[in-house]
Design a protein around this motif. Structure first.
Motif, mmCIF file in Angstrom:
data_model
loop_
_atom_site.group_PDB
_atom_site.id
_atom_site.type_symbol
_atom_site.label_atom_id
_atom_site.label_comp_id
_atom_site.label_asym_id
_atom_site.label_seq_id
_atom_site.Cartn_x
_atom_site.Cartn_y
_atom_site.Cartn_z
ATOM 1 N N PRO A 127 0.823 -1.212 0.000
ATOM 2 C CA PRO A 127 0.000 0.000 0.000
ATOM 3 C C PRO A 127 0.861 1.269 0.000
ATOM 4 O O PRO A 127 2.084 1.207 -0.093
ATOM 5 C CB PRO A 127 -0.791 -0.122 1.295
ATOM 6 C CG PRO A 127 0.101 -0.907 2.193
ATOM 7 C CD PRO A 127 0.837 -1.861 1.293
ATOM 8 N N LEU A 128 0.208 2.381 0.166
ATOM 9 C CA LEU A 128 0.844 3.693 0.206
ATOM 10 C C LEU A 128 1.975 3.717 1.234
ATOM 11 O O LEU A 128 1.806 3.251 2.363
ATOM 12 C CB LEU A 128 -0.217 4.737 0.572
ATOM 13 C CG LEU A 128 0.164 6.190 0.460
ATOM 14 C CD1 LEU A 128 0.403 6.558 -1.001
ATOM 15 C CD2 LEU A 128 -0.933 7.054 1.030
ATOM 16 N N SER A 129 3.131 4.239 0.816
ATOM 17 C CA SER A 129 4.259 4.327 1.740
ATOM 18 C C SER A 129 5.132 5.526 1.387
ATOM 19 O O SER A 129 5.049 6.069 0.287
ATOM 20 C CB SER A 129 5.103 3.046 1.699
ATOM 21 O OG SER A 129 5.802 2.955 0.480
ATOM 22 N N LEU A 130 5.966 5.909 2.335
ATOM 23 C CA LEU A 130 6.959 6.956 2.151
ATOM 24 C C LEU A 130 8.298 6.361 2.562
ATOM 25 O O LEU A 130 8.446 5.879 3.688
ATOM 26 C CB LEU A 130 6.644 8.178 3.018
ATOM 27 C CG LEU A 130 7.702 9.275 2.985
ATOM 28 C CD1 LEU A 130 7.502 10.133 1.745
ATOM 29 C CD2 LEU A 130 7.629 10.130 4.223
ATOM 30 N N GLU A 131 9.258 6.340 1.636
ATOM 31 C CA GLU A 131 10.580 5.799 1.912
ATOM 32 C C GLU A 131 11.616 6.822 1.480
ATOM 33 O O GLU A 131 11.487 7.420 0.419
ATOM 34 C CB GLU A 131 10.813 4.519 1.121
ATOM 35 C CG GLU A 131 9.812 3.423 1.402
ATOM 36 C CD GLU A 131 9.966 2.273 0.434
ATOM 37 O OE1 GLU A 131 10.809 1.388 0.713
ATOM 38 O OE2 GLU A 131 9.276 2.273 -0.589
ATOM 39 N N VAL A 132 12.653 7.006 2.291
ATOM 40 C CA VAL A 132 13.728 7.940 1.968
ATOM 41 C C VAL A 132 15.062 7.222 2.121
ATOM 42 O O VAL A 132 15.299 6.548 3.129
ATOM 43 C CB VAL A 132 13.699 9.180 2.896
ATOM 44 C CG1 VAL A 132 14.852 10.115 2.565
ATOM 45 C CG2 VAL A 132 12.376 9.907 2.793
ATOM 46 N N HIS A 133 15.905 7.369 1.113
ATOM 47 C CA HIS A 133 17.272 6.847 1.164
ATOM 48 C C HIS A 133 18.202 8.052 1.189
ATOM 49 O O HIS A 133 18.190 8.871 0.267
ATOM 50 C CB HIS A 133 17.566 5.974 -0.052
ATOM 51 C CG HIS A 133 18.997 5.588 -0.177
ATOM 52 N ND1 HIS A 133 19.591 4.648 0.636
ATOM 53 C CD2 HIS A 133 19.967 6.027 -1.006
ATOM 54 C CE1 HIS A 133 20.861 4.538 0.299
ATOM 55 N NE2 HIS A 133 21.117 5.362 -0.695
ATOM 56 N N CYS A 134 18.985 8.190 2.263
ATOM 57 C CA CYS A 134 19.928 9.301 2.412
ATOM 58 C C CYS A 134 21.308 8.853 1.950
ATOM 59 O O CYS A 134 21.827 7.848 2.441
ATOM 60 C CB CYS A 134 20.012 9.747 3.874
ATOM 61 S SG CYS A 134 18.475 10.394 4.529
ATOM 62 N N PHE A 135 21.904 9.601 1.030
ATOM 63 C CA PHE A 135 23.226 9.260 0.524
ATOM 64 C C PHE A 135 24.259 9.405 1.640
ATOM 65 O O PHE A 135 24.334 10.439 2.293
ATOM 66 C CB PHE A 135 23.606 10.158 -0.651
ATOM 67 C CG PHE A 135 22.591 10.167 -1.764
ATOM 68 C CD1 PHE A 135 21.981 8.997 -2.184
ATOM 69 C CD2 PHE A 135 22.243 11.349 -2.386
ATOM 70 C CE1 PHE A 135 21.051 9.007 -3.204
ATOM 71 C CE2 PHE A 135 21.315 11.372 -3.408
ATOM 72 C CZ PHE A 135 20.712 10.194 -3.821
ATOM 73 N N GLY A 136 25.046 8.358 1.853
ATOM 74 C CA GLY A 136 26.121 8.413 2.834
ATOM 75 C C GLY A 136 25.715 8.142 4.271
ATOM 76 O O GLY A 136 26.540 8.218 5.173
ATOM 77 N N LEU A 137 24.455 7.825 4.505
ATOM 78 C CA LEU A 137 23.992 7.521 5.863
ATOM 79 C C LEU A 137 23.807 6.016 5.989
ATOM 80 O O LEU A 137 23.045 5.420 5.231
ATOM 81 C CB LEU A 137 22.675 8.239 6.157
ATOM 82 C CG LEU A 137 22.077 8.007 7.543
ATOM 83 C CD1 LEU A 137 22.981 8.594 8.616
ATOM 84 C CD2 LEU A 137 20.697 8.620 7.640
ATOM 85 N N ASN A 138 24.488 5.415 6.933
ATOM 86 C CA ASN A 138 24.451 3.960 7.087
ATOM 87 C C ASN A 138 23.810 3.534 8.399
ATOM 88 O O ASN A 138 24.285 2.628 9.063
ATOM 89 C CB ASN A 138 25.873 3.384 6.981
ATOM 90 C CG ASN A 138 26.464 3.595 5.614
ATOM 91 O OD1 ASN A 138 25.783 3.434 4.613
ATOM 92 N ND2 ASN A 138 27.719 3.984 5.561
ATOM 93 N N LYS A 139 22.735 4.225 8.790
ATOM 94 C CA LYS A 139 22.015 3.823 10.001
ATOM 95 C C LYS A 139 20.536 4.097 9.802
ATOM 96 O O LYS A 139 20.149 4.909 8.967
ATOM 97 C CB LYS A 139 22.548 4.537 11.237
ATOM 98 C CG LYS A 139 22.254 6.013 11.290
ATOM 99 C CD LYS A 139 22.787 6.618 12.584
ATOM 100 C CE LYS A 139 21.644 7.262 13.329
ATOM 101 N NZ LYS A 139 21.967 7.746 14.636
ATOM 102 N N SER A 140 19.727 3.412 10.559
ATOM 103 C CA SER A 140 18.282 3.597 10.487
ATOM 104 C C SER A 140 17.874 4.846 11.256
ATOM 105 O O SER A 140 18.422 5.132 12.321
ATOM 106 C CB SER A 140 17.572 2.382 11.081
ATOM 107 O OG SER A 140 16.166 2.623 11.151
#
Length: 87
Positions: A29-42
């Protein structure tokens, strides 16, 4: 859709790519996901600020997971170019 974004987090400021919408390739279903460049933690549970720089493409359905993976790679590369060019 898929967007080039700037993200302010407790860990610092990052460029990234964001997906907002349904995920038809994985029947989600509907979701929002963000991938941050250079960030290796949740950042689960953290407060973040997202600034949309540019829309890269609309949500689309893919025939298989390889097509999806290729599209994600292309989105990330395009967002990195956008982020380096956007003020």
């Amino acid at each position: 859709g898929v967007y080039c974004v700037s993200v302010k987090t407790p860990a610092g400021d990052f460029g990234g790519v964001m997906h907002f919408g349904e995920r038809p390739a994985v029947h989600a279903p509907l979701s929002l996901e963000v991938h941050c460049f250079g960030l290796n933690k949740s950042l689960l549970g953290e407060n973040i600020e997202i600034e949309i720089k540019k829309r890269l493409r609309a949500v689309k359905e893919f025939s298989n997971m390889d097509e999806l993976k290729n599209a994600i790679e292309k989105d990330i590369n395009e967002a990195k170019i956008c982020f380096s060019a956007c003020p």
